[in-house]
Design a protein around this motif. Structure first.
Motif, short mmCIF file in Angstrom:
data_model
loop_
_atom_site.label_atom_id
_atom_site.label_comp_id
_atom_site.label_asym_id
_atom_site.label_seq_id
_atom_site.Cartn_x
_atom_site.Cartn_y
_atom_site.Cartn_z
N ALA A 178 79.65 62.16 -16.11
CA ALA A 178 79.96 62.85 -14.86
C ALA A 178 81.24 62.35 -14.23
N ASP B 135 69.63 60.13 -11.16
CA ASP B 135 70.97 59.60 -11.42
C ASP B 135 71.91 60.72 -11.85
N ARG B 136 73.19 60.38 -11.90
CA ARG B 136 74.19 61.35 -12.33
C ARG B 136 74.09 61.57 -13.83
N GLU B 137 74.64 62.70 -14.28
CA GLU B 137 74.61 63.02 -15.70
C GLU B 137 75.56 62.11 -16.46
N ARG C 221 67.68 60.29 -16.91
CA ARG C 221 68.61 60.26 -15.77
C ARG C 221 68.25 61.33 -14.73
N LYS C 222 67.90 62.52 -15.21
CA LYS C 222 67.56 63.62 -14.30
C LYS C 222 66.29 63.28 -13.51
N THR D 166 82.96 57.09 -9.77
CA THR D 166 82.78 57.18 -8.33
C THR D 166 83.66 56.12 -7.69
#
Length: 99
Positions: A48, A43-45, A38-39, A51
């Motif tokens: 997280a 992308d988001r963790e 993801r990192k 949204t």
């Protein structure tokens, strides 16, 4: 409990393909790989949060603005009386029953 634990449910056993092909030995290894992927992808963790996306056209907001515009533009013509004359309410009235 550590910070890596995200729930109280027991960890699922790993699939054989994950153990053999990816070399994953535990659920923590899988989580570390997922976090790294993801990192790298930007992308988001994991975990997280949600949204909230804004719709391109908010139809409720458009309808409310249209109703407000119609109310504000309503102008009574000069030749139409605003109040009903007092004679309208005086005298004998018939009660009609429609069946």
């Amino acid at each position: 409990a550590s910070a890596a634990v995200s729930g109280v449910a027991p960890a699922l056993p790993l699939k054989r393909i994950d153990r053999v092909a990816l070399g994953i030995q535990s659920i923590n290894d899988e989580r570390e790989i997922e976090a790294r992927v993801r990192k790298e992808a930007g992308d988001r963790e994991v975990g997280a949060g949600y949204t909230t996306f804004k719709r391109k056209q908010d139809h409720e907001e458009i309808a409310a603005a249209k109703r407000k515009k119609l109310i504000l533009e309503r102008v009574r013509p000069d030749d139409v009386p605003y109040f009903l004359k007092a004679e309208t309410f005086e005298g004998y009235k018939f009660d009609y029953v429609f069946t």
